[in-house]
Every structure is written in structure tokens, then in C-alpha cells.
Design a protein around this motif. Structure first.
Motif, PDB file in Angstrom:
ATOM      1  N   MET A 219     -39.720 -16.126 -14.547  1.00 15.46           N
ATOM      2  CA  MET A 219     -38.532 -15.535 -13.936  1.00 15.46           C
ATOM      3  C   MET A 219     -38.887 -14.805 -12.644  1.00 15.46           C
ATOM      4  SD  MET A 219     -35.857 -12.742 -15.506  1.00 15.46           S
ATOM      5  CE  MET A 219     -37.067 -11.418 -15.437  1.00 15.46           C
ATOM      6  N   GLU A 220     -39.914 -13.977 -12.702  1.00 10.12           N
ATOM      7  CA  GLU A 220     -40.304 -13.202 -11.516  1.00 10.12           C
ATOM      8  C   GLU A 220     -40.772 -14.126 -10.386  1.00 10.12           C
ATOM      9  OE1 GLU A 220     -39.541 -10.152 -11.032  1.00 10.12           O
ATOM     10  OE2 GLU A 220     -38.869  -9.837 -13.090  1.00 10.12           O
TER      11      GLU A 220
ATOM     12  N   ARG B 293     -39.871 -17.267  -9.898  1.00  4.55           N
ATOM     13  CA  ARG B 293     -38.701 -17.970  -9.367  1.00  4.55           C
ATOM     14  C   ARG B 293     -37.827 -17.046  -8.529  1.00  4.55           C
ATOM     15  NH1 ARG B 293     -37.049 -21.920 -14.487  1.00  4.55           N
ATOM     16  NH2 ARG B 293     -38.690 -23.442 -14.086  1.00  4.55           N
ATOM     17  N   LYS B 294     -37.687 -15.785  -8.930  1.00  3.49           N
ATOM     18  CA  LYS B 294     -36.930 -14.838  -8.111  1.00  3.49           C
ATOM     19  C   LYS B 294     -37.554 -14.716  -6.726  1.00  3.49           C
ATOM     20  CE  LYS B 294     -34.890 -11.701 -11.543  1.00  3.49           C
ATOM     21  NZ  LYS B 294     -34.931 -10.325 -12.090  1.00  3.49           N
TER      22      LYS B 294
ATOM     23  N   VAL C  87     -32.800 -14.902  -6.342  1.00  3.55           N
ATOM     24  CA  VAL C  87     -32.232 -14.454  -7.621  1.00  3.55           C
ATOM     25  C   VAL C  87     -31.044 -15.279  -8.076  1.00  3.55           C
ATOM     26  CG1 VAL C  87     -33.041 -12.069  -7.419  1.00  3.55           C
ATOM     27  CG2 VAL C  87     -30.823 -12.705  -6.476  1.00  3.55           C
TER      28      VAL C  87
ATOM     29  N   HIS D  61     -30.728 -18.684  -7.554  1.00  2.70           N
ATOM     30  CA  HIS D  61     -31.056 -20.111  -7.654  1.00  2.70           C
ATOM     31  C   HIS D  61     -30.862 -20.566  -9.106  1.00  2.70           C
ATOM     32  CE1 HIS D  61     -33.446 -23.807  -7.712  1.00  2.70           C
ATOM     33  NE2 HIS D  61     -33.292 -23.836  -6.404  1.00  2.70           N
TER      34      HIS D  61
ATOM     35  N   ASP E 196     -32.526 -22.527 -11.007  1.00  6.63           N
ATOM     36  CA  ASP E 196     -33.755 -22.479 -11.809  1.00  6.63           C
ATOM     37  C   ASP E 196     -34.108 -21.047 -12.211  1.00  6.63           C
ATOM     38  OD1 ASP E 196     -33.938 -25.216 -11.610  1.00  6.63           O
ATOM     39  OD2 ASP E 196     -35.526 -25.197 -10.097  1.00  6.63           O
ATOM     40  N   THR E 197     -33.814 -20.099 -11.324  1.00 10.82           N
ATOM     41  CA  THR E 197     -34.044 -18.687 -11.657  1.00 10.82           C
ATOM     42  C   THR E 197     -33.101 -18.269 -12.781  1.00 10.82           C
ATOM     43  OG1 THR E 197     -34.700 -18.233  -9.372  1.00 10.82           O
ATOM     44  CG2 THR E 197     -34.131 -16.332 -10.737  1.00 10.82           C
TER      45      THR E 197
ATOM     46  N   SER F  58     -34.343 -19.516 -16.037  1.00 11.93           N
ATOM     47  CA  SER F  58     -35.457 -18.715 -16.577  1.00 11.93           C
ATOM     48  C   SER F  58     -34.957 -17.390 -17.142  1.00 11.93           C
ATOM     49  CB  SER F  58     -36.532 -18.497 -15.509  1.00 11.93           C
ATOM     50  OG  SER F  58     -36.059 -17.718 -14.436  1.00 11.93           O
TER      51      SER F  58
END
Length: 186
Positions: free
Chosen positions: A25-26, A28-29, A34, A36, A38-39, A42
């Protein structure tokens, strides 16, 4: 990492799954932003891990973020937004917050019915979820009627032997046994 985290979650290895889902998550952020998709996925995966641990407040916080961001970024009718609404409604249900769960699940069912159609498998999942909420609210007749409708549709659409059809039938039988016991005790 996300696949390994999902594997850990599926094995019930919550702490290991949580650690990896947080990293995913972090990352991807930072890399994607934040909002997106995919984010958001997660974040939903981490919320699911919290959910499985009974960490309702943490799950709720993430579920709300995912739902609100999905609405803004993808639109209120997008399938990912609908999934996030159902996830939050389920979290409310497990917290015993019946009215909030009912309102959100009913709204999700209405959108699913309108966007996907009344016979779509996702609409039937939503219908089943609302029946479960009504059962928890002790609206037994409403719950039983909606679950019966869900069963009838699943039988027609998915077939008699489909796991969802069989699960719905099992739920119906259990609810009918419960109702019979209540009548006998009266």
C-alpha cells in the motif's frame, strides 16, 4: 509482494499478510498516488486482513477511504465502487451497526440492479448480503423472502449445483429450521 500477502491472508497468517499489505500500500501510494486503482486495491486488501482479525475500526477506516476515493475517481456506478460499498456494509454488519449496514447495502443493491441488471451474479451477492443484514435486524420475514428470491434466481442463472446456489439453499434451510424452532417454543 501483493501475491505473497494474499497467500498469507488465505492461509490465515494475518500478521505476515498485514506487514506485506502495508508495504504494498505504501509503495503504491508513493509510486502511483493515493487515488490510483491499484493503490485502492491494496488498501482494500489490508482492510480485509483487519476484517479477518476482527479489527473493525481499522477495517472501517480503510473501507471508507476506498469507497470515497472510488466514488470520486471511478464514479458511483463503477464495479470497484460497488465492491467497496459492499465491503463497508459488511464491516458495519459485523460491528452490529445494522441501520448503517442496511442503508449502504440497499443502496449498493439498487445500483447493482440498475447498472448490472437484476439477474447479474454480483447483484445476487448484494441481494444475499442485504438478506443477511435483515436477518441480523430480526426482520425474519423480509430476510427469508429476499433469500428465497436470491435462491430462485441463482438456481435459474447459475444452476442447481453451483456453490453459491448450494450455499444459499443451506442458509435458507437453517433459517427455516430457526423459524420452526421459534414457532414450537411459542
Amino acid at each position: 509482494m501483493a501475491n505473497l500477502a494474499s497467500t498469507y491472508r488465505n492461509q490465515g497468517r494475518w500478521e505476515e499478510a498485514e506487514k506485506l499489505f502495508v508495504q504494498v500500500m505504501e509503495t503504491r501510494k508513493t509510486k502511483l498516488g493515493v487515488d490510483h486503482p491499484d493503490t485502492l486495491t491494496s488498501m482494500a486488501n489490508l482492510a480485509s486482513t483487519f476484517w479477518n482479525q476482527g479489527r473493525w475500526e481499522e477495517a472501517e477506516e480503510l473501507d471508507v477511504q476506498v469507497m470515497e476515493t472510488s466514488k470520486t475517481k471511478l464514479g458511483a456506478d463503477h464495479p470497484d465502487t460497488l465492491t467497496s460499498m459492499a465491503n463497508l456494509a459488511s464491516t458495519y454488519r459485523n460491528q452490529g451497526r445494522w441501520k448503517e449496514a442496511e442503508e449502504l447495502q440497499a443502496k449498493e443493491l439498487e445500483i447493482c440492479t440498475r447498472v448490472l441488471g437484476p439477474r447479474h451474479p454480483d447483484t445476487l451477492i448484494s441481494m444475499s448480503n442485504l438478506a443477511l443484514i435483515w436477518k441480523g435486524m430480526e426482520r425474519h420475514e423480509d430476510a427469508l423472502g429476499l433469500m428465497q428470491t436470491c435462491f430462485d434466481l441463482r438456481q435459474q442463472i447459475l444452476g442447481v449445483g453451483h456453490p453459491y446456489t448450494l450455499s444459499t439453499l443451506s442458509t435458507l434451510k437453517a433459517w427455516l429450521r430457526d423459524e420452526q424452532l421459534l414457532v414450537e417454543e411459542s
